[in-house]
Scaffold this motif. Sequence first.
Motif, mmCIF file in Angstrom:
data_model
loop_
_atom_site.group_PDB
_atom_site.id
_atom_site.type_symbol
_atom_site.label_atom_id
_atom_site.label_comp_id
_atom_site.label_asym_id
_atom_site.label_seq_id
_atom_site.Cartn_x
_atom_site.Cartn_y
_atom_site.Cartn_z
ATOM 1 N N TRP A 24 0.848 -1.193 0.000
ATOM 2 C CA TRP A 24 0.000 0.000 0.000
ATOM 3 C C TRP A 24 0.886 1.246 0.000
ATOM 4 O O TRP A 24 1.127 1.855 1.048
ATOM 5 N N GLN A 26 0.466 4.239 -0.667
ATOM 6 C CA GLN A 26 -0.124 5.491 -0.187
ATOM 7 C C GLN A 26 -0.514 5.430 1.285
ATOM 8 O O GLN A 26 -1.028 6.411 1.827
ATOM 9 N N ARG A 28 -0.571 5.603 5.243
ATOM 10 C CA ARG A 28 0.111 6.395 6.257
ATOM 11 C C ARG A 28 0.538 5.449 7.379
ATOM 12 O O ARG A 28 -0.297 4.756 7.975
#
Length: 351
Positions: A24, A26, A28
């Motif tokens: 993933w 992207q 956070r």
Amino acid sequence: MLRLSALGDVCNLVPTVRALQRQWPQARITWIIGKAEHSLLSGLSGVEFVVYDKASGLAGMREIWRRLADTRFDALLHMQQALRASALSLGLKANVRVGFDKARAKDWQHWFTHRQLAPHSRAHVLESFMDFARLLGVDDTTLEWNLPVPDSAHGEARRLAGDAPYALISPCANPRLRNFRNWSAEGYATLIEHLWNQHGLKTLLSGGGSIQEREMGERIRALAAPEAVIDAIGASSLKGLLALIARARVVIAPDSGPVHMANALGTPTVGLYATTNPDRAAPYCWREHVVNRYPDAVRAYLHKGLDEVPWGQRVRHPDAMTLIRADDVIERIDAVLALPPRDRVIPEPRQ
């Protein structure tokens, strides 16, 4: 992610971070981490660190809760088996809290999580961390570190070690009560003599500034040829130590942070193990080069066989490390120095 300590463990956790980032890109990622551990890993790409100083106690926890009060995580990966970390987790908001399975959890960690890992018996520490990524659906578990080492740290390393090749010995593990992981000054002096006479390598002694570490360094220097030793005990920052390890031809140390730091950097590593099981805690990529006297220590001091002791059982006996012989270590050193160089995962400093 919640993992406060220790230096070796957080190095073993980084491949899990990289696996999550590959899956993933992207996402956070927030990592709640200890103060010393943050100084080692600061600058790790794609990670926001929240630092907890255990000396701050409950006040430090409350400060973290205030900082993250408006944040709700999709998943909290509770990767620290300690009551302190579990208490800290109570003030964090998350849709799901993932922890170790009951067989691996300690200090009642499973009471603080919603979901537990699948059982994984006899797992190495690095593999236990990667199980968190597997539970979340990550398939690509390729090992990757890319630890950040700034130019300033390379400059620090050059000031301490110069530009000639060297071996690095970190003689002491964490000076905790009943740790008993340290080998002898006489043994290390024998290795230094061998490295100097047979390989033309000086040995850099590294470590913190504790009384135990300084006294060990003094004993080693008293037994070794002065021209063969560079004394850097208490002289480097943690980033500077990373740079020193990255530049070393070989790292020799007991079960402690430096063997896992060396493993993360691709530096040939010889770990000295008798009080802890290397199958669980050896430098992962250099397991075949560990000097392993743990089975002997279990027999001699616990009076049991390996299959009779729990996974992760430590041999807390002050004489356990005396089972390691200098000839065994020299054999491993010669073997790793004869290997073709591996690609390093850290760039050379900019000129």
